[in-house]
Write an enzyme that holds these catalytic residues in place. Structure first.
Site, mmCIF file in Angstrom:
data_model
loop_
_atom_site.group_PDB
_atom_site.id
_atom_site.type_symbol
_atom_site.label_atom_id
_atom_site.label_comp_id
_atom_site.label_asym_id
_atom_site.label_seq_id
_atom_site.Cartn_x
_atom_site.Cartn_y
_atom_site.Cartn_z
ATOM 1 N N LYS A 277 0.830 -1.196 0.000
ATOM 2 C CA LYS A 277 0.000 0.000 0.000
ATOM 3 C C LYS A 277 0.870 1.253 0.000
ATOM 4 O O LYS A 277 2.023 1.222 0.437
ATOM 5 C CB LYS A 277 -0.891 0.035 1.246
ATOM 6 C CG LYS A 277 -1.970 -1.020 1.305
ATOM 7 C CD LYS A 277 -2.721 -0.924 2.617
ATOM 8 C CE LYS A 277 -3.853 -1.951 2.703
ATOM 9 N NZ LYS A 277 -4.948 -1.637 1.778
ATOM 10 N N ARG A 351 -10.593 -11.421 1.745
ATOM 11 C CA ARG A 351 -11.418 -12.488 1.181
ATOM 12 C C ARG A 351 -10.709 -13.841 1.232
ATOM 13 O O ARG A 351 -11.354 -14.890 1.278
ATOM 14 C CB ARG A 351 -11.813 -12.125 -0.255
ATOM 15 C CG ARG A 351 -10.672 -12.053 -1.240
ATOM 16 C CD ARG A 351 -10.984 -11.191 -2.451
ATOM 17 N NE ARG A 351 -11.019 -9.773 -2.115
ATOM 18 C CZ ARG A 351 -11.315 -8.818 -2.999
ATOM 19 N NH1 ARG A 351 -11.590 -9.125 -4.263
ATOM 20 N NH2 ARG A 351 -11.341 -7.553 -2.626
#
Length: 504
Positions: A277, A351
């Protein structure tokens, strides 16, 4: 903060009630509520309205001292908006103002005499719970990791609700339990990631088990390997912190009743892994475990309520870190379900841990499963910071579940908005090399993330809550919000009271 129901003398009415501060409502157009009228023996309150010192606009306040014929040391006038239009919004605004005013007073006791039974489409029980949440939220402070602790707040420490019957005591108990659950969720979210590790979450769950008699099981790496949770384990490969898979059981219902299962994403820090990130605001990725925190907070609340319902909480917890061992874009992993996943972006890791947890919960033969996750920035783009994203399949059973969750959100102000989840979006998850990819590209990012999870939930009724926009605030007000503990707890309360619809 202590809350109670207190009567007052029928002869002297509110004017004879002794307290440090008594809050009563006034309306726009210079009109007094019934409680305010009963205190206005010498016309001082009416004079204050007439002078324009308070407008009656929702949330406006005026503090009066030494009102003639009144035993209370202070009278706090609180604006309730237009008469006949006392709504949830105006009530919430009024309670926030009362909480703020009470916190600055030199009195330790206060009382509230608002027309709690006159709020549109709500009853007094709802109002009492809402009042407690407003006061506790206003008083919340985080100073755990400060060398200089915040000075204890002055002001009101005991609040009495006047004009309520004895049945309101249960609403107070529920409101306090819910506030305690939210406070735990906030504390966990606000803790730094070097303290709030997967092990810390596991220890918190153990303590809850001791405090409230929950069943507790913590699975470690070897057990996860034995279960073949290859997807979950792929995320934790780059971290030195050991993963934890937490299972909490509150079996307050009948033994034969199928449980509600809550699954919370517990990424205690998310660097993005190899798909690193940007550095700006990366500190806020300590909040990537707010799904897990909300499950623990909800269990804190239902444990204190001794809720008559079977509820199981499942939390896959780990860090997502870059290292020589970390998963790489292009890696293919095998989930617990046997389905293979091509990892195109290691920053789509939530996920990957949730899919194995969602497969694991099949063993409980659940009545319904709800997963809670700070899953996608795309959900923030779609819904901002007001509504949690709600995703579920489109059939009768899932529509009923969605309606229950939406209603619970509306009842608490912890609102959600239903988003689409259709087969057409599944096409974006196609992979040339595995059963699916872990991302579907920028278009409809929150939807394709939900579609990914949906592939692992076809043996039970399921809903997904994307709380990326609602779990914490940034900027000057940076901090965890405690959401969606009110939504989840109210949903479970409704189920326990027989107000929910049984799922297939």
């Amino acid at each position: 903060m202590d809350f109670s129901i207190k009567p007052y003398d029928a002869k002297t009415g509110l004017s004879g009630f002794k307290t440090g501060c008594l809050a009563v409502g006034v309306f726009e157009d210079k009109k007094l509520s019934q409680a305010a009228q009963s205190l206005d023996r010498k016309g001082q309150i009416a004079a204050a309205l007439k002078s324009g010192d308070i407008t009656g606009k929702a949330g406006s306040t005026l503090l009066l001292r030494g009102v003639d014929g009144v035993t209370a040391e202070r009278i706090l006038l609180v604006g309730l908006g237009k008469e006949g239009d006392f709504s949830e919004k105006t009530f919430t605004s009024a309670m926030q103002s009362i909480a703020k005013a009470f916190s600055t007073l030199g009195a330790s006791e206060g009382a509230i005499a608002l027309p709690l039974d006159q709020i549109k489409n709500r009853d007094a029980a709802w109002a009492i719970r809402g009042a407690i949440l407003a006061v506790r939220d206003a008083g919340y402070r985080y100073d755990t990791t400060k060398s200089q602790k915040d000075a204890p707040q002055n002001g009101v420490k005991k609040i009495a609700f006047l004009g309520m019957d004895a049945a309101a005591k249960s609403s107070i108990a529920q409101g306090i339990a819910l506030a305690n659950g939210m406070a735990l969720t906030k504390d966990l979210g606000n803790l730094p990631p070097n303290i709030c590790t997967p092990t810390y979450l596991a220890n918190t769950a153990k303590q809850l088990g001791k405090d409230f008699g929950f069943g507790i099981e913590i699975l470690d790496r070897k057990q996860l390997e034995a279960l073949k949770m290859g997807s979950f384990l792929s995320v934790t490969k780059g971290s030195d912190e050991p993963p934890k898979f937490i299972v909490l059981k509150h079996m307050g219902g009948k033994a034969k009743d199928a449980p509600i299962v809550l699954v919370g994403k517990g990424i205690t820090f998310d660097t993005g892994g190899i798909s690193l990130k940007p550095g700006a605001n990366m500190d806020e990725m300590k909040y990537d475990m707010c799904g897990a925190a909300s499950v623990l907070g909800t269990f804190r609340a239902i444990g204190e309520m001794n809720l008559k319902l079977n509820v199981i909480g499942v939390i896959p917890a780990c860090e997502n870190m870059p290292s020589g061992r970390a998963s790489k874009p292009g890696d293919i992993v095998t989930s617990m379900s046997g389905q293979t996943i091509e990892i195109l972006n290691t920053d789509a890791e939530g996920r990957l841990i949730l899919c194995d947890a969602l497969t694991y919960v099949e063993r409980f033969k659940p009545a319904a499963v709800i997963d809670i996750a700070t899953l996608t920035g795309a959900c923030v783009t779609a819904l901002g910071h007001h509504n949690t994203g709600l995703f579920t399949r489109h059939d009768d059973a899932h529509d009923d579940l969605a309606e229950e969750l939406l209603a619970a959100g509306k009842a608490t102000g912890d609102t959600a908005w239903r988003m689409p989840i259709e087969d057409a979006y599944q096409e974006q998850l196609k992979s040339n090399f595995a059963d699916m990819a872990n991302i579907g590209g920028p278009p409809g990012g929150s939807i394709t993330a939900a579609c990914f999870l949906e592939r692992y939930t076809r043996k039970y009724t399921w809903a997904h809550l994307d709380i990326a926009g609602t779990a914490w605030k940034s900027g000057a007000a940076k901090g965890a919000t405690g959401r969606p503990v009110p939504l989840l707890t109210t949903f479970l309360l409704n189920r326990a009271n027989g107000n929910g619809k049984k799922q297939a």
